[in-house]
Design a protein around this motif. Structure first.
Motif, PDB file in Angstrom:
ATOM      1  N   GLY A 116     -14.235   1.028  -2.101  1.00 49.97           N
ATOM      2  CA  GLY A 116     -14.816   1.067  -0.752  1.00 49.97           C
ATOM      3  C   GLY A 116     -15.577   2.350  -0.511  1.00 49.97           C
ATOM      4  O   GLY A 116     -15.099   3.247   0.188  1.00 49.97           O
TER       5      GLY A 116
ATOM      6  N   GLY B 286      -7.292   9.600   5.039  1.00 49.10           N
ATOM      7  CA  GLY B 286      -6.465   8.606   5.716  1.00 49.10           C
ATOM      8  C   GLY B 286      -5.184   8.366   4.937  1.00 49.10           C
ATOM      9  O   GLY B 286      -4.129   8.073   5.489  1.00 49.10           O
ATOM     10  N   SER B 287      -5.276   8.551   3.614  1.00 48.07           N
ATOM     11  CA  SER B 287      -4.079   8.373   2.776  1.00 48.07           C
ATOM     12  C   SER B 287      -3.001   9.377   3.155  1.00 48.07           C
ATOM     13  O   SER B 287      -1.828   9.022   3.280  1.00 48.07           O
ATOM     14  CB  SER B 287      -4.443   8.538   1.296  1.00 48.07           C
ATOM     15  OG  SER B 287      -5.458   7.632   0.932  1.00 48.07           O
TER      16      SER B 287
ATOM     17  N   ASP C 207      -4.356   1.713  11.345  1.00 52.99           N
ATOM     18  CA  ASP C 207      -5.047   2.478  10.310  1.00 52.99           C
ATOM     19  C   ASP C 207      -6.538   2.169  10.412  1.00 52.99           C
ATOM     20  O   ASP C 207      -6.971   1.073  10.070  1.00 52.99           O
ATOM     21  CB  ASP C 207      -4.504   2.085   8.921  1.00 52.99           C
ATOM     22  CG  ASP C 207      -5.220   2.846   7.818  1.00 52.99           C
ATOM     23  OD1 ASP C 207      -5.329   2.306   6.697  1.00 52.99           O
ATOM     24  OD2 ASP C 207      -5.696   3.981   8.067  1.00 52.99           O
TER      25      ASP C 207
ATOM     26  N   TYR D  99     -12.702   2.815   8.951  1.00 55.60           N
ATOM     27  CA  TYR D  99     -14.123   2.412   8.936  1.00 55.60           C
ATOM     28  C   TYR D  99     -14.703   2.380  10.336  1.00 55.60           C
ATOM     29  O   TYR D  99     -15.543   1.551  10.670  1.00 55.60           O
ATOM     30  CB  TYR D  99     -14.261   1.036   8.260  1.00 55.60           C
ATOM     31  CG  TYR D  99     -13.695   1.007   6.862  1.00 55.60           C
ATOM     32  CD1 TYR D  99     -12.353   0.660   6.643  1.00 55.60           C
ATOM     33  CD2 TYR D  99     -14.460   1.397   5.767  1.00 55.60           C
ATOM     34  CE1 TYR D  99     -11.814   0.676   5.363  1.00 55.60           C
ATOM     35  CE2 TYR D  99     -13.933   1.409   4.486  1.00 55.60           C
ATOM     36  CZ  TYR D  99     -12.598   1.055   4.287  1.00 55.60           C
ATOM     37  OH  TYR D  99     -12.065   1.087   3.022  1.00 55.60           O
TER      38      TYR D  99
HETATM   39  C1  LIG Z   1      -7.730   0.683   5.204  1.00 54.11           C
HETATM   40  C2  LIG Z   1      -7.802   1.994   4.469  1.00 54.11           C
HETATM   41  N1  LIG Z   1      -7.015   3.042   4.889  1.00 54.11           N
HETATM   42  C3  LIG Z   1      -7.047   4.230   4.253  1.00 54.11           C
HETATM   43  C4  LIG Z   1      -7.855   4.427   3.157  1.00 54.11           C
HETATM   44  C5  LIG Z   1      -7.803   5.803   2.487  1.00 54.11           C
HETATM   45  O1  LIG Z   1      -8.908   6.562   2.811  1.00 54.11           O
HETATM   46  P1  LIG Z   1      -8.966   8.116   2.398  1.00 54.11           P
HETATM   47  O2  LIG Z   1      -9.396   8.825   3.626  1.00 54.11           O
HETATM   48  O3  LIG Z   1     -10.003   8.175   1.303  1.00 54.11           O
HETATM   49  O4  LIG Z   1      -7.630   8.574   1.926  1.00 54.11           O
HETATM   50  C6  LIG Z   1      -8.668   3.385   2.665  1.00 54.11           C
HETATM   51  C7  LIG Z   1      -9.504   3.571   1.456  1.00 54.11           C
HETATM   52  N2  LIG Z   1      -9.958   2.595   0.856  1.00 54.11           N
HETATM   53  C8  LIG Z   1     -10.862   2.545  -0.241  1.00 54.11           C
HETATM   54  C9  LIG Z   1     -10.662   3.586  -1.333  1.00 54.11           C
HETATM   55  C10 LIG Z   1      -9.263   3.606  -1.916  1.00 54.11           C
HETATM   56  O5  LIG Z   1      -8.755   2.537  -2.329  1.00 54.11           O
HETATM   57  O6  LIG Z   1      -8.677   4.704  -1.943  1.00 54.11           O
HETATM   58  C11 LIG Z   1     -10.870   1.120  -0.833  1.00 54.11           C
HETATM   59  O7  LIG Z   1     -10.184   0.244  -0.264  1.00 54.11           O
HETATM   60  O8  LIG Z   1     -11.630   0.892  -1.782  1.00 54.11           O
HETATM   61  C12 LIG Z   1      -8.652   2.166   3.351  1.00 54.11           C
HETATM   62  O9  LIG Z   1      -9.429   1.143   2.943  1.00 54.11           O
END
Ligand SMILES: Cc1[nH+]cc(COP(=O)(O)O)c(/C=N/[C@@H](CC(=O)O)C(=O)O)c1O
Length: 398
Positions: free
Chosen positions: A34, A103-104, A211, A214
């Motif tokens: 994503g 977000g993770s 959560d 996007y």
């Molecule tokens: C719903 C959701 N929540 C949190 C995250 C994590 O975001 P971050 O701020 O980078 O920690 C992602 C990342 N999703 C994409 C990347 C991944 O899998 O880490 C994806 O779904 O491809 C989400 O799709």
């Protein structure tokens, strides 16, 4: 000594990136992870970020530890984006917000908090959901269950089944929700459906954990936060994890936030303190560089306005790709319904391809989708969309 440690099978999403990078097919297309790629297939640096970076770089300042909760401007930026500038709950000090490692990191701290302070609570995620939701909560010893969400046969939401399921849950059970741009299906609830969901949550004293990764890619910044703000209006306790990875295109800077909406300012103070304590024992403090970029962009009115425009340009390009893909596929396979492609919101489309068809796209055409048939529409552009549509039409005929 370590011979009993299991081999890691790899991540179904991140592992695709490695395979894609190693693929020598000159026509390869990355529709897996994503990440937003622009019309040229490049991961963009937003103009508002370039301006913020210039301010940070001149002069280059020392890099001390940030506070455990991150920069106050980063936290304020999260709060105003999620709840609206000047929101009453912000004026009343009812929201505990920390800056997090993406977000993770927000989900991890939230999961740890639930495990520690609501040990009886189970966490229920949509079926299907972003795979790491399950891994993060289980990794914090929170029992995870699934609620009915997506009807694959009809490319729709199992709304009545989902509500009926929620009504069986116990007080303080956690429901992990996607306020907009559902990952991986792209299928979002209507505002009326959100009202019903939130009324059930209120009646059964469940804990909504929203959560939002996007924001701005669905309808717009405020519309995408409808569920969040409706929950606040209804006086619900609420966890919100947000990510700036996609809408600031700052993936590797690891910037996000965790907010907890509390009934009183005293409870918000208690929660804020414990979130700080949790950060300290997990990763101590959040990243400095990304935090400064977020602080500058979110709190400079002109940059904030520029940022919103840049997000909407990304949103609109994705929507254009959805329309184009749908029309090309309809032309190639007239007897098949592709309405789902434009009904879905945000970065992802759940194509409904079988694992075998997904595998053939990859092996024969070098087109990478997640094995559950999720396609990142942001990987499409006018140069590759016909190639992708032809390939999909080919494997769909099998
Ligand atoms: C719903 C959701 N929540 C949190 C995250 C994590 O975001 P971050 O701020 O980078 O920690 C992602 C990342 N999703 C994409 C990347 C991944 O899998 O880490 C994806 O779904 O491809 C989400 O799709």
């Amino acid at each position: 000594m370590f011979e009993r440690i299991d081999y890691y099978a790899g991540d179904p999403i991140l592992g695709l990136m490695e395979k894609y990078s190693a693929d020598n097919n000159p026509n390869k297309v990355n529709l897996g992870i994503g990440i937003y790629y622009d019309e040229s297939g490049v991961l963009p640096v937003l103009d508002c970020v370039k301006t913020a970076e210039a301010r940070i770089a001149d002069p280059i300042a020392p890099r001390p530890y940030l506070p455990m909760a991150g920069l106050p401007g980063h936290r304020k930026g999260c709060q105003e984006l999620l709840f609206g500038k000047g929101a009453q709950i912000l004026q009343d000090g009812l929201v505990a917000t920390i800056a997090t490692i993406g977000g993770s990191g927000a989900l991890k701290v939230g999961a740890e908090f639930i495990h520690e302070w609501f040990p009886q609570s189970k966490c229920y995620v949509s079926d299907p959901t972003w795979g790491n939701h399950i891994a993060i909560f289980e990794g914090s010893d929170v029992e995870v269950g699934k609620y009915p969400y997506y009807d694959k046969a009809n490319s729709s939401i199992k709304f009545d089944e989902m509500i009926a399921f929620f009504e069986t849950l116990n007080k303080h059970d956690v429901i992990l929700l996607h306020p907009c741009c559902h990952n991986p299906t792209g299928m979002d609830l209507t505002q009326a459906q959100w009202d019903t969901v939130l009324n059930v949550i209120k009646a059964h004293e469940l804990i909504p954990f929203m959560d939002i990764a996007y924001q701005g890619f669905g309808e717009d910044m405020d519309g995408d936060a409808y569920a969040i703000r409706k929950a606040v209006e209804m006086g619900l306790p609420l966890f919100v994890s947000n990510s700036f990875s996609k809408n600031l295109s700052l993936y590797g800077e690891r910037v996000g936030g965790l907010s907890v909406v509390c009934p009183t300012a005293d409870e918000a103070e208690r929660v804020f303190g414990q979130l700080n304590a949790m950060v300290r024992r997990i990763y101590s403090s959040p990243p400095s560089h990304g935090g400064h970029v977020v602080d500058i962009v979110m709190n400079d009115d002109a940059l904030h306005e520029q940022w919103v425009g840049e997000v909407y340009a990304m949103r609109d390009r994705i929507k254009a790709m959805r329309l184009k893909l749908k029309s090309v596929l309809e032309a190639k396979i007239p007897n098949r319904n592709f309405d789902y492609i434009t009904r879905q919101n945000g970065m992802f489309s759940f194509t409904g391809l079988t694992p075998e068809q997904v595998e053939r796209l990859q092996s024969k055409y070098g087109i990478y989708m997640v094995s559950n048939s999720r396609m990142c529409v942001a990987g499409l552009n006018t140069s590759n969309i016909d190639y992708v549509a032809n390939a999909m039409a080919d494997v769909l005929k099998d």
